[in-house]
Design an enzyme around this catalytic site. Structure first.
Site, short mmCIF file in Angstrom:
data_model
loop_
_atom_site.label_atom_id
_atom_site.label_comp_id
_atom_site.label_asym_id
_atom_site.label_seq_id
_atom_site.Cartn_x
_atom_site.Cartn_y
_atom_site.Cartn_z
N ASP A 57 0.96 -1.23 -0.03
CA ASP A 57 0.04 0.04 -0.26
C ASP A 57 0.76 1.34 0.07
OD1 ASP A 57 -2.08 -1.70 0.30
OD2 ASP A 57 -2.79 -1.12 2.20
N ASP A 58 0.26 2.45 -0.49
CA ASP A 58 0.54 3.71 -0.21
C ASP A 58 1.83 4.33 -1.10
OD1 ASP A 58 -1.00 3.72 1.86
OD2 ASP A 58 0.53 4.08 3.40
N HIS A 107 -5.85 2.68 -4.04
CA HIS A 107 -5.93 2.92 -2.69
C HIS A 107 -6.84 4.11 -2.32
CE1 HIS A 107 -4.95 1.62 1.49
NE2 HIS A 107 -3.92 2.45 1.36
N HIS A 111 -5.34 9.18 0.17
CA HIS A 111 -5.16 8.38 1.33
C HIS A 111 -6.15 8.76 2.41
CE1 HIS A 111 -3.78 5.55 4.55
NE2 HIS A 111 -3.03 4.85 3.60
N HIS A 198 3.80 -1.93 3.39
CA HIS A 198 3.83 -0.57 2.69
C HIS A 198 5.34 -0.42 2.17
CE1 HIS A 198 0.56 -0.49 5.80
NE2 HIS A 198 0.00 0.54 5.26
#
Length: 247
Positions: A57-58, A107, A111, A198
């Site tokens: 993620d991210d 995602h 965020h 991540h």
């Protein structure tokens, strides 16, 4: 005579240009790379083997490139859930992901938590990211992982994609401790797990690569999320939530 030769030269140039423009797309020149389709065959892997999906993620961030290098050395695909606002200037990273057989997902754009949003704000986070990704890699289907794993009825209704959570979470954001993360995952992982990391943390990148090496030795095969569910003959449906594909 000169006029006749001039007309012939123009005609031949026209034919040459037409032929070249027709051949270039067929040769793969001048077109964006397509991400590997979710139902693509996984060479040498079948549903009866121990399968695991590694997800990140991210990203994308600079550390994502180190991760891609390590995965390429090991021949391992992963699934990347991307932040839309971090893509401009890193389009080459997305193209590389697609070319090397990784799966791309949404995602969000900033965020932000997707729960409780109105239609405009939700689509600004999800559809905007979908558009940015597809503008880079082409019209590929994308999974959705909401930030923080937060899902409500509105997210399910408007997702326009399967919603992918996880079954193994080392909480790498807490202390960025490579050894602890590796030990946590190796204790928790099982056939059909979806592992969350991540790729924005160098410590997590190192932990993920150590885990790949350890699980390879334990007989695991790494696949993308869509490949995992395809191999287990469990179709992914839009708006539905998935955490694992245990046998």
């Amino acid at each position: 005579m000169e006029r006749t030769m001039g007309r012939r030269l123009v005609a031949w140039l026209g034919i040459l240009l037409y032929t070249s423009s027709s051949l270039l797309p067929w040769m793969g020149v001048g077109s964006a790379p397509r991400a590997r389709t979710a139902d693509a065959a996984v060479e040498g892997v079948n549903a009866g083997q121990k399968l695991v999906a590694l997800t990140f993620d991210d990203g994308p961030k600079n550390s994502t490139l180190t991760l891609l290098d390590g995965l390429a050395q090991r021949g391992v695909p992963a699934t990347f859930f991307l932040i839309g606002e971090q893509i401009p200037g890193r389009e080459g990273t997305l193209r590389r992901m697609a070319e090397e057989g990784h799966e791309l997902g949404i995602h969000s754009y900033t965020h932000a938590a997707l729960t409780g949003l109105n239609n405009a704000d939700f689509y600004g986070e999800v559809d905007r990211t979908r558009t940015v990704i597809q503008n880079v890699v082409g019209p590929v289907d994308l999974l959705l992982r909401p930030p923080y794993g937060m899902v409500d009825a509105g997210v399910r209704r408007r997702a326009n994609a399967p919603i992918i959570l996880w079954s193994v979470d080392p909480e790498d954001w807490k202390d960025r401790n490579t050894d602890r993360e590796v030990n946590h995952v190796l204790r928790q992982v099982r056939d059909g797990s979806i592992i969350l990391f991540h790729d924005i943390y160098p410590e997590s990148v190192e932990a993920a690569l150590q885990i790949v090496d350890a699980l390879h030795q334990d007989g695991y095969y790494f696949v993308t999320v869509s490949q995992l569910f395809s191999l287990r003959d469990r179709p992914l449906e839009s708006g539905q939530t998935y955490c694992h594909a245990y046998p």
